[in-house]
Write an enzyme that holds these catalytic residues in place. Structure first.
Site, short mmCIF file in Angstrom:
data_model
loop_
_atom_site.label_atom_id
_atom_site.label_comp_id
_atom_site.label_asym_id
_atom_site.label_seq_id
_atom_site.Cartn_x
_atom_site.Cartn_y
_atom_site.Cartn_z
N LYS A 1 -6.55 -3.49 -0.29
CA LYS A 1 -5.51 -2.69 -0.95
C LYS A 1 -5.95 -2.06 -2.26
CE LYS A 1 -1.26 -4.82 0.81
NZ LYS A 1 0.05 -5.32 0.35
N ASP B 1 5.33 -0.86 -0.40
CA ASP B 1 5.87 -2.18 -0.74
C ASP B 1 7.02 -2.09 -1.74
OD1 ASP B 1 4.28 -3.70 0.91
OD2 ASP B 1 2.72 -4.01 -0.60
#
Ligand code: ATR
Length: 267
Positions: free
Chosen positions: A65, A101
């Site tokens: 990520k 997210d």
């Protein structure tokens, strides 16, 4: 032609992304595949340049990520501020990295607390997940208080996002907050909670991002106090719904992915 999607990580075995997205494909009759893609960190850069062009979109998970930030052509503001990319998509010829997210966390919270503006929110933990939750709640204009086991990480993050810190959990309780969120890994595959058993108040809305088990000790203690609880599958599902919207331009009903989550076993 069958469109290709996937989730890239190392290792990748346990990702729920394929199950969630495949449920969306079959509901909307989209001809597409969604595969787990295991790529070693040393090969990530090559993969993005040479293999990603075969794909329409890819979800990004641990440990890629943060590294992915440097490998894309363009970064969406959310990914830039959170410091992590969890989704790749194309904008014409450019590879864009974004982060769903934060919207996932926001929409999960809004299932029980639609108006977050001005709410006092205690966030436990200062890792990557915490950054996404803080970013979401800053945009929603909540009043944010951050606690972390390692106090320095909380202080650094609080300075960056201009929020307050709680140094000693024993000096506060659920009564001091409207919403309480666990972003630590405490409770993952274990019956433990990051806060004392008697921490919660009946007026609290309590959210745990841990989803294995779905009913954590943190949420069980909150429920025993009469609080409203939100389970960790909600964040996972809502962030995947945001990816679905980006990749297909379709707003899928949350129940489609929620049901798929519930029937796929945890490992
Ligand atoms: P993620 O990216 O998933 O958020 P992370 O960056 O490893 O993961 O962060 C894990 C979080 O869980 C951190 O806030 C960590 O606290 P420290 O910064 O003190 O390490 C927290 N955490 C992990 N184990 C913990 C424990 N036993 N008690 C309290 N907090 C814990």
């Amino acid at each position: 032609m069958t469109k290709k999607f996937g989730v890239i990580g190392y290792p990748i075995g346990h990702s729920k992304s394929p199950v969630l997205h495949e449920a969306g494909f079959s509901e909307m009759e989209i001809e597409a595949s969604f595969e787990p893609i295991e790529v070693h960190p040393d090969e990530l850069s090559d993969w993005v340049t040479n293999v990603f062009p075969d794909y329409t979109g890819v979800a990004v998970t641990i440990p890629h990520k943060e590294t992915m930030m440097k490998l894309v052509d363009k970064l969406a503001p959310a990914a830039e501020k959170i410091g992590a990319v969890n989704t790749l998509y194309w904008d014409n010829e450019a590879i864009v990295g974004t982060n769903t997210d934060c919207l996932g966390a926001l929409k999960a919270l809004q299932t029980e607390c639609p108006e977050l503006s001005g709410k006092k929110v205690l966030i436990l933990g200062a890792g990557g997940a915490s950054r996404a939750v803080i970013f979401a709640l800053k945009n929603a204009e909540s009043q944010i208080f951050l606690w972390n086991r390692t106090a320095q990480r909380a202080t650094d993050l609080a300075e960056e996002f201009e929020i307050e810190t709680i140094e000693n959990l024993k000096a506060v309780s659920g009564k001091n907050f409207d919403v309480i969120i666990n972003t630590t890994s405490v409770g993952l595959k274990e019956w433990k909670s990051p806060v004392p058993e008697d921490f919660f108040d009946a007026k609290n809305i309590v959210f745990d991002i841990v989803y294995d088990p779905l009913e954590t000790k943190f949420l069980a203690d909150a429920e025993a106090a009469g609080a409203i609880t939100i389970t960790g599958d909600k964040m996972l599902v809502y962030q995947a719904l945001e990816q679905f919207k980006l990749w297909h331009g379709i707003e899928l009903e949350p129940e489609i992915m929620e049901q798929a989550f519930l029937v796929s076993p945890n490992e």
